[in-house]
Scaffold this motif. Structure first.
Motif, mmCIF file in Angstrom:
data_model
loop_
_atom_site.group_PDB
_atom_site.id
_atom_site.type_symbol
_atom_site.label_atom_id
_atom_site.label_comp_id
_atom_site.label_asym_id
_atom_site.label_seq_id
_atom_site.Cartn_x
_atom_site.Cartn_y
_atom_site.Cartn_z
ATOM 1 N N PRO A 175 48.467 38.018 37.581
ATOM 2 C CA PRO A 175 47.853 37.032 38.445
ATOM 3 C C PRO A 175 47.115 36.050 37.614
ATOM 4 O O PRO A 175 46.664 35.134 38.126
ATOM 5 N N ASP A 193 42.132 34.708 37.960
ATOM 6 C CA ASP A 193 43.354 34.487 38.626
ATOM 7 C C ASP A 193 43.893 32.923 38.530
ATOM 8 O O ASP A 193 43.021 32.041 38.622
ATOM 9 N N PRO A 240 58.217 32.817 38.940
ATOM 10 C CA PRO A 240 57.194 33.422 39.964
ATOM 11 C C PRO A 240 57.099 34.902 40.079
ATOM 12 O O PRO A 240 56.140 35.482 40.377
ATOM 13 N N ALA A 241 58.038 35.889 39.783
ATOM 14 C CA ALA A 241 57.875 37.339 39.806
ATOM 15 C C ALA A 241 56.971 37.536 38.405
ATOM 16 O O ALA A 241 56.083 38.579 38.726
ATOM 17 N N GLU A 265 53.487 37.017 39.767
ATOM 18 C CA GLU A 265 53.073 37.917 40.396
ATOM 19 C C GLU A 265 52.611 39.066 39.831
ATOM 20 O O GLU A 265 51.264 39.681 40.103
ATOM 21 N N ALA A 266 53.231 39.541 38.991
ATOM 22 C CA ALA A 266 52.839 40.742 38.155
ATOM 23 C C ALA A 266 51.870 40.328 37.185
ATOM 24 O O ALA A 266 51.100 41.281 36.722
#
Length: 315
Positions: A148, A75, A141-142, A145-146
């Motif tokens: 990491p 991550d 940011p989206a 999020e998908a």
């Protein structure tokens, strides 16, 4: 600075248009669908990103390709770089022209978000083109999020030609008033690279780029001064954001003085600007693999994308 031995901004100044709320939106060359997603290659996966809600989007124009180093990654371990292509804010050039650079950066361990947006000729103009680029960045940011594995805390945005103006402007959107296009960003880069950029738009409009700048902004600096004040990079400096500039000294499309002026203004404001003037390179040659400077530029991009921000500011 090092000095070594695609369609850009037009040099046709043309007639001054009357001020308009939108630039010309002729659609002679407008595609009806987005191009296919490029094929991945060894070590690189590619997927399509749609950054606008369907109700707001033109599916042929509001998309991006995400290039990902293949394999398992922890991550937050893969830095994300955004590319904004140029072409005089017009439809004659698109994101596909940066497929090679995106692949080359991904091969160096970076994720690349290569953005397409509406331009004059494909539904863009003032203010749509600027809204699209702002929304594309606000979608980062989206994406993280998908995915990491992506690191977006210190994101680099790279722009070429007109895309350099959009990239540098995008990095200073947090300084805009609430009623200005692109204000109140949900995401912004911490560093920007300009390649062959018209970063002093009031200068550029009278030095080779008058037609395209007046077209995208809807008039001259005297006719629509607020628009120039809002999106002209040299009028929207952020000393906290390092900017690295590359400009070919043989550039006949965008005068290298644009980059000289911008660099001087940033330094005078107490900021960090690193200027590379490259002998023998034209407006577009710097972003092509056949250029002698190309690998050196990739090397610097890779370092800029992964260097601690405080260190980058002090270099």
């Amino acid at each position: 600075m090092f000095v070594v031995g695609s369609a850009g901004c037009s040099t046709d100044s043309g007639e001054s248009p009357q001020p308009s709320s939108t630039a010309a939106t002729e659609t002679t060359h407008a595609p009806t669908a987005a191009p296919p997603v490029p094929q991945g290659s060894d070590g690189i996966d590619i997927e399509r990103i749609e950054y606008l809600d369907p109700a707001d989007a033109d599916p042929a124009e509001n998309w991006a390709n995400l290039y990902l180093p293949a394999g398992d990654h922890g991550d937050g371990t893969v830095p994300l770089v955004t590319i904004i292509h140029g072409g005089g804010w017009e439809s004659r050039a698109g994101a596909e022209q940066f497929d090679d650079m995106a692949r080359d950066l991904a091969a160096r361990g970076l994720a690349v978000y290569n953005v397409e947006y509406r331009r004059v000729g494909t539904g863009g103009g003032w203010p749509t083109t600027f809204h699209d680029v702002a929304r594309a960045l606000d979608h980062v940011p989206a994406i993280a999020e998908a995915h990491p594995q992506l690191s977006i805390d210190d994101e680099l945005v790279i722009g070429h030609s007109a895309g350099a103006q959009l990239a540098v402007w995008a990095g200073t959107r947090h300084r805009l008033d609430d009623d200005e296009v692109g204000s109140r960003p949900a995401f912004g880069p911490s560093r920007v690279v300009s390649i062959s950029g018209p970063l002093d738009m009031r200068y550029a409009v009278n030095h080779g780029n008058g037609r395209v700048i007046k077209q995208i902004l809807g008039g001259t600096p005297e006719q629509v001064p607020d628009r120039y004040a809002s999106v002209d990079p040299i009028q929207n400096l952020d000393p906290a954001m390092p900017v690295i500039l590359f400009h070919g000294l043989a550039d006949d499309d965008v005068d290298p003085d644009n980059s000289r002026h911008y660099t001087a203004a940033v330094r005078a404001a107490g900021g960090s600007a690193e200027l590379h003037l490259v002998a023998g390179e034209t407006h577009t040659s710097l972003v092509h693999r056949r250029s002698p400077a190309y690998e050196q530029i990739l090397d610097r991009l890779s370092v800029v994308a992964t260097t601690d921000l405080d260190r980058l500011r002090s270099e």
